[in-house]
Motif scaffolding. Sequence first.
Motif, PDB file in Angstrom:
ATOM      1  N   GLY A  98       0.781  -1.226   0.000  1.00 28.44           N
ATOM      2  CA  GLY A  98       0.000   0.000   0.000  1.00 28.44           C
ATOM      3  C   GLY A  98       0.816   1.281   0.000  1.00 28.44           C
ATOM      4  O   GLY A  98       0.252   2.366  -0.036  1.00 28.44           O
ATOM      5  N   LYS A  99       2.146   1.176   0.020  1.00 27.45           N
ATOM      6  CA  LYS A  99       2.994   2.370   0.005  1.00 27.45           C
ATOM      7  C   LYS A  99       3.325   2.764  -1.428  1.00 27.45           C
ATOM      8  O   LYS A  99       3.378   1.937  -2.324  1.00 27.45           O
ATOM      9  CB  LYS A  99       4.286   2.099   0.775  1.00 27.45           C
ATOM     10  N   VAL A 100       3.555   4.052  -1.615  1.00 31.48           N
ATOM     11  CA  VAL A 100       3.901   4.575  -2.933  1.00 31.48           C
ATOM     12  C   VAL A 100       5.427   4.584  -3.061  1.00 31.48           C
ATOM     13  O   VAL A 100       6.127   5.117  -2.209  1.00 31.48           O
ATOM     14  CB  VAL A 100       3.336   6.001  -3.124  1.00 31.48           C
ATOM     15  N   ARG A 101       5.916   3.965  -4.131  1.00 34.99           N
ATOM     16  CA  ARG A 101       7.360   3.915  -4.376  1.00 34.99           C
ATOM     17  C   ARG A 101       7.612   4.362  -5.818  1.00 34.99           C
ATOM     18  O   ARG A 101       7.702   3.537  -6.729  1.00 34.99           O
ATOM     19  CB  ARG A 101       7.876   2.504  -4.158  1.00 34.99           C
ATOM     20  N   PRO A 102       7.756   5.661  -6.054  1.00 36.93           N
ATOM     21  CA  PRO A 102       7.889   6.143  -7.430  1.00 36.93           C
ATOM     22  C   PRO A 102       9.192   5.700  -8.110  1.00 36.93           C
ATOM     23  O   PRO A 102       9.192   5.442  -9.312  1.00 36.93           O
ATOM     24  CB  PRO A 102       7.825   7.663  -7.298  1.00 36.93           C
ATOM     25  N   LEU A 103      10.291   5.600  -7.373  1.00 34.76           N
ATOM     26  CA  LEU A 103      11.554   5.194  -7.993  1.00 34.76           C
ATOM     27  C   LEU A 103      11.472   3.751  -8.490  1.00 34.76           C
ATOM     28  O   LEU A 103      11.834   3.454  -9.632  1.00 34.76           O
ATOM     29  CB  LEU A 103      12.712   5.349  -7.005  1.00 34.76           C
ATOM     30  N   GLN A 104      10.974   2.863  -7.653  1.00 37.54           N
ATOM     31  CA  GLN A 104      10.870   1.456  -8.048  1.00 37.54           C
ATOM     32  C   GLN A 104       9.883   1.274  -9.199  1.00 37.54           C
ATOM     33  O   GLN A 104      10.127   0.476 -10.113  1.00 37.54           O
ATOM     34  CB  GLN A 104      10.457   0.585  -6.860  1.00 37.54           C
ATOM     35  N   ASP A 105       8.776   2.007  -9.170  1.00 34.85           N
ATOM     36  CA  ASP A 105       7.801   1.915 -10.256  1.00 34.85           C
ATOM     37  C   ASP A 105       8.379   2.447 -11.564  1.00 34.85           C
ATOM     38  O   ASP A 105       8.137   1.898 -12.639  1.00 34.85           O
ATOM     39  CB  ASP A 105       6.523   2.661  -9.899  1.00 34.85           C
ATOM     40  N   THR A 106       9.153   3.513 -11.487  1.00 33.44           N
ATOM     41  CA  THR A 106       9.787   4.074 -12.683  1.00 33.44           C
ATOM     42  C   THR A 106      10.817   3.112 -13.254  1.00 33.44           C
ATOM     43  O   THR A 106      10.867   2.898 -14.468  1.00 33.44           O
ATOM     44  CB  THR A 106      10.454   5.420 -12.356  1.00 33.44           C
ATOM     45  N   LEU A 107      11.633   2.518 -12.388  1.00 37.32           N
ATOM     46  CA  LEU A 107      12.629   1.549 -12.857  1.00 37.32           C
ATOM     47  C   LEU A 107      11.951   0.336 -13.493  1.00 37.32           C
ATOM     48  O   LEU A 107      12.435  -0.192 -14.502  1.00 37.32           O
ATOM     49  CB  LEU A 107      13.527   1.114 -11.709  1.00 37.32           C
ATOM     50  N   MET A 108      10.845  -0.098 -12.919  1.00 35.75           N
ATOM     51  CA  MET A 108      10.117  -1.227 -13.484  1.00 35.75           C
ATOM     52  C   MET A 108       9.578  -0.878 -14.870  1.00 35.75           C
ATOM     53  O   MET A 108       9.712  -1.657 -15.817  1.00 35.75           O
ATOM     54  CB  MET A 108       8.959  -1.636 -12.573  1.00 35.75           C
ATOM     55  N   ALA A 109       8.989   0.301 -15.017  1.00 35.64           N
ATOM     56  CA  ALA A 109       8.435   0.714 -16.312  1.00 35.64           C
ATOM     57  C   ALA A 109       9.537   0.879 -17.359  1.00 35.64           C
ATOM     58  O   ALA A 109       9.382   0.445 -18.506  1.00 35.64           O
ATOM     59  CB  ALA A 109       7.653   2.019 -16.144  1.00 35.64           C
ATOM     60  N   VAL A 110      10.651   1.478 -16.978  1.00 33.50           N
ATOM     61  CA  VAL A 110      11.765   1.672 -17.915  1.00 33.50           C
ATOM     62  C   VAL A 110      12.333   0.323 -18.346  1.00 33.50           C
ATOM     63  O   VAL A 110      12.632   0.109 -19.528  1.00 33.50           O
ATOM     64  CB  VAL A 110      12.854   2.572 -17.281  1.00 33.50           C
ATOM     65  N   THR A 111      12.474  -0.609 -17.410  1.00 36.27           N
ATOM     66  CA  THR A 111      12.979  -1.935 -17.743  1.00 36.27           C
ATOM     67  C   THR A 111      12.035  -2.657 -18.697  1.00 36.27           C
ATOM     68  O   THR A 111      12.478  -3.296 -19.656  1.00 36.27           O
ATOM     69  CB  THR A 111      13.178  -2.772 -16.467  1.00 36.27           C
ATOM     70  N   LEU A 112      10.742  -2.562 -18.448  1.00 32.63           N
ATOM     71  CA  LEU A 112       9.772  -3.199 -19.345  1.00 32.63           C
ATOM     72  C   LEU A 112       9.808  -2.591 -20.743  1.00 32.63           C
ATOM     73  O   LEU A 112       9.765  -3.313 -21.742  1.00 32.63           O
ATOM     74  CB  LEU A 112       8.366  -3.097 -18.756  1.00 32.63           C
ATOM     75  N   VAL A 113       9.908  -1.279 -20.838  1.00 34.65           N
ATOM     76  CA  VAL A 113       9.932  -0.610 -22.148  1.00 34.65           C
ATOM     77  C   VAL A 113      11.216  -0.969 -22.898  1.00 34.65           C
ATOM     78  O   VAL A 113      11.182  -1.307 -24.089  1.00 34.65           O
ATOM     79  CB  VAL A 113       9.785   0.915 -21.987  1.00 34.65           C
ATOM     80  N   LEU A 114      12.364  -0.918 -22.212  1.00 37.88           N
ATOM     81  CA  LEU A 114      13.625  -1.261 -22.862  1.00 37.88           C
ATOM     82  C   LEU A 114      13.648  -2.730 -23.277  1.00 37.88           C
ATOM     83  O   LEU A 114      14.131  -3.076 -24.354  1.00 37.88           O
ATOM     84  CB  LEU A 114      14.804  -0.960 -21.935  1.00 37.88           C
ATOM     85  N   GLY A 115      13.117  -3.603 -22.441  1.00 36.55           N
ATOM     86  CA  GLY A 115      13.067  -5.013 -22.778  1.00 36.55           C
ATOM     87  C   GLY A 115      12.180  -5.286 -23.976  1.00 36.55           C
ATOM     88  O   GLY A 115      12.536  -6.063 -24.869  1.00 36.55           O
ATOM     89  N   LEU A 116      11.028  -4.651 -23.994  1.00 40.22           N
ATOM     90  CA  LEU A 116      10.114  -4.821 -25.121  1.00 40.22           C
ATOM     91  C   LEU A 116      10.725  -4.290 -26.414  1.00 40.22           C
ATOM     92  O   LEU A 116      10.664  -4.943 -27.459  1.00 40.22           O
ATOM     93  CB  LEU A 116       8.785  -4.122 -24.827  1.00 40.22           C
ATOM     94  N   LEU A 117      11.351  -3.128 -26.354  1.00 39.49           N
ATOM     95  CA  LEU A 117      11.994  -2.544 -27.527  1.00 39.49           C
ATOM     96  C   LEU A 117      13.137  -3.434 -28.015  1.00 39.49           C
ATOM     97  O   LEU A 117      13.278  -3.685 -29.215  1.00 39.49           O
ATOM     98  CB  LEU A 117      12.501  -1.139 -27.203  1.00 39.49           C
TER      99      LEU A 117
END
Length: 104
Positions: A18-37
């Motif tokens: 239930g806590k907000v973790r913007p750094l971890q969420d950003t790293l997860m999104a960037v990793t997914l986008v780079l992996g997909l690309l």
Amino acid sequence: MTQALRPNTAGSLFATDGKVRPLQDTLMAVTLVLGLLSFITSFFHGLHLLTSWTGLLGIVVGAYGQWISETTRERTGLILGLGASGVGFLIGMAHGGLFGGLIG
């Protein structure tokens, strides 16, 4: 009796605390986008520079994200991105590598 008021997320794959973790969420999104690309461009032989560099960057970002991640949801997204980045990186290296045709 307080346990009756808390939602049961122990069995959920995407359990969060239930806590907000913007750094971890950003790293997860960037990793997914780079992996997909990296994975998608690995199907095109002429794009080996883009494939290998985005794969390498995805691996580095994903590894750091794994190091600081705290929830199963973050780790699941990071592992998917890391896998796609790894496959794209290795295929990009097989097609010409990080500097194929530019050096040498």
